[in-house]
Design an enzyme around this catalytic site. Structure first.
Site, short mmCIF file in Angstrom:
data_model
loop_
_atom_site.label_atom_id
_atom_site.label_comp_id
_atom_site.label_asym_id
_atom_site.label_seq_id
_atom_site.Cartn_x
_atom_site.Cartn_y
_atom_site.Cartn_z
N CYS A 49 17.17 15.70 -4.54
CA CYS A 49 16.71 16.68 -5.52
C CYS A 49 17.73 17.83 -5.64
O CYS A 49 18.17 18.38 -4.63
CB CYS A 49 15.35 17.23 -5.11
SG CYS A 49 14.70 18.39 -6.32
N CYS A 53 14.83 24.44 -2.78
CA CYS A 53 13.64 24.96 -2.08
C CYS A 53 13.91 24.99 -0.57
O CYS A 53 14.23 23.95 0.02
CB CYS A 53 12.42 24.11 -2.41
SG CYS A 53 12.20 23.86 -4.18
N CYS A 56 12.36 22.39 2.01
CA CYS A 56 12.22 20.98 1.65
C CYS A 56 13.40 20.12 2.12
O CYS A 56 14.55 20.43 1.83
CB CYS A 56 12.06 20.86 0.14
SG CYS A 56 11.86 19.16 -0.40
N CYS A 93 -2.11 11.04 -5.26
CA CYS A 93 -1.11 12.00 -5.74
C CYS A 93 0.27 11.39 -5.50
O CYS A 93 0.58 10.98 -4.39
CB CYS A 93 -1.21 13.30 -4.97
SG CYS A 93 -2.89 13.97 -4.93
N CYS A 124 -2.85 12.02 -9.84
CA CYS A 124 -2.14 13.30 -9.83
C CYS A 124 -0.66 12.99 -9.65
O CYS A 124 -0.32 12.04 -8.92
CB CYS A 124 -2.65 14.17 -8.68
SG CYS A 124 -1.77 15.74 -8.52
N CYS A 184 -3.21 21.58 -10.59
CA CYS A 184 -3.27 21.67 -9.14
C CYS A 184 -2.08 22.53 -8.73
O CYS A 184 -0.94 22.23 -9.11
CB CYS A 184 -3.14 20.27 -8.53
SG CYS A 184 -2.95 20.28 -6.73
N ARG A 256 -7.40 22.63 -0.99
CA ARG A 256 -6.88 21.55 -0.16
C ARG A 256 -6.02 22.10 0.96
O ARG A 256 -5.03 22.79 0.73
CB ARG A 256 -6.09 20.54 -0.99
CG ARG A 256 -5.73 19.30 -0.18
CD ARG A 256 -5.15 18.18 -1.04
NE ARG A 256 -5.88 18.06 -2.26
CZ ARG A 256 -5.32 18.18 -3.47
NH1 ARG A 256 -4.04 18.37 -3.59
NH2 ARG A 256 -6.06 18.09 -4.55
S1 SF4 Z 1 10.14 20.93 -3.20
FE1 SF4 Z 1 11.86 19.53 -2.69
S2 SF4 Z 1 11.61 17.82 -4.08
FE2 SF4 Z 1 10.38 19.50 -4.92
S3 SF4 Z 1 11.73 20.60 -6.32
FE3 SF4 Z 1 11.97 21.62 -4.36
S4 SF4 Z 1 13.71 20.59 -3.36
FE4 SF4 Z 1 13.03 19.27 -5.06
#
Ligand code: SF4
Length: 310
Positions: A49, A53, A56, A93, A124, A184, A256
């Site tokens: 990705c 974030c 993550c 989900c 979801c 959600c 949740r």
């Molecule tokens: S949480 Fe992870 S998978 Fe989702 S947008 Fe952010 S970096 Fe990408």
């Protein structure tokens, strides 16, 4: 829901602990039986990705070790759906690590949604940013819920994510709601935020353009290779205060208790359920992190007298 300002939310949040959870319990009982909604979360496209974030492992900006997987074949989805159905799961989900899905990915995900619906489960997806047209396509495929977390307070958000603005997230939530899909959303606690951030996060939930049908409350799972791997642990009583405050402000939304539940004892989970959490992810894996054992979940719910087919 009445519009509530931050000061009013702070007063709810900071009242004496037992007073807070008595109030949230009372509101919970007025709106729900003691039942638990079982949802299952699967990763249908893992890793790679471009977003950053900070929590993550799927971000290419973090150095976590992760097995990258392209979109799953549809026959694998069918097998997962059948097993979920047999296990009493209510909602499936499906998460895919995208900034935003391209048209061929969206087409395939629409096929997944149709399979989920054919087996009479709620569907979801969480796919990153989507525009109004994409939201319409998902709605036409039969999508029930779209997950898009706001993560934290608008003020603390830039410390966690820099590649996507807080406002972008609100735009996606607006597109989802306008397409007639249930929202959600929620956030992650224990990312180094302050008390004021937690109150501001809850306030931001009350300001969304659509009232979320599901609100996710996560505790950070620290993953080596992510920039939040070393933040101090959050006092778990703060988790309970967040859940109770959300229950008071969103009497009819499912709350949740999601990532991080594996780090809570049975007693800690029970206080979260008593305070208003009435949905869990069921199954040994979340997107890339471990989740509670299914048998332990059934045993705990049985001990508490909570039915699990909400
Ligand atoms: S949480 Fe992870 S998978 Fe989702 S947008 Fe952010 S970096 Fe990408």
């Amino acid at each position: 829901m009445n519009l509530t300002n931050q000061q009013q939310i702070a007063e709810i949040y900071q009242q004496p602990f037992f007073q807070l959870i008595s109030k949230s319990r009372h509101i919970h009982q007025q709106n729900f039986a003691d039942d638990m909604e079982l949802c299952q979360l699967i990763s249908v496209k893992t890793g790679g990705c471009p977003e950053d974030c900070g929590y993550c492992s799927q971000s290419i900006k973090n150095s976590s070790e992760i097995k990258v997987n392209p979109l799953l074949p549809t026959d694998e989805i069918e097998a997962i759906v059948k097993e979920a159905k047999a296990n009493g799961v209510k909602r499936l989900c499906m998460g895919a690590a995208y900034r935003s899905p391209n048209s061929s990915a969206l087409k395939k995900i629409c096929e997944y949604i149709k399979i989920v619906k054919q087996h009479d489960l709620e569907s979801c997806v969480t796919l990153g940013n989507i525009n109004p047209q994409q939201a319409q396509e998902l709605k036409q495929a039969g999508l029930d819920y779209y997950n898009h977390n706001i993560d934290t307070s608008p003020e603390y958000y830039p410390k966690i994510v820099t590649t996507r603005k807080f406002e972008d997230r609100i735009d996606t939530i607006k597109n989802v709601g306008e397409a007639g899909i249930q929202v959600c959303t929620g956030g992650i606690l224990g990312m180094g935020e302050t008390l004021e951030d937690r109150i501001s996060f809850i306030h931001a939930l009350t300001q969304l353009p659509f009232v979320p049908g599901s609100i996710t409350v996560n505790m950070l799972v620290k993953i080596p290779g992510t920039k939040l791997n070393d933040v101090p642990d959050l006092d778990k009583l703060e988790l309970v205060r967040v859940i109770a405050t959300i229950r008071i402000l969103f009497p009819q939304s499912r709350i949740r208790l999601t990532a991080g539940r594996i780090n809570l004892s049975e007693l800690e989970q029970s206080i979260c359920f008593m305070s208003g959490a009435n949905s869990i992810f069921y199954g040994e894996k979340l997107l890339t992190t471990d989740n509670n054992d299914k048998n332990s979940d059934h045993q705990l719910l049985a001990k508490l007298g909570i039915t699990s087919n909400a």
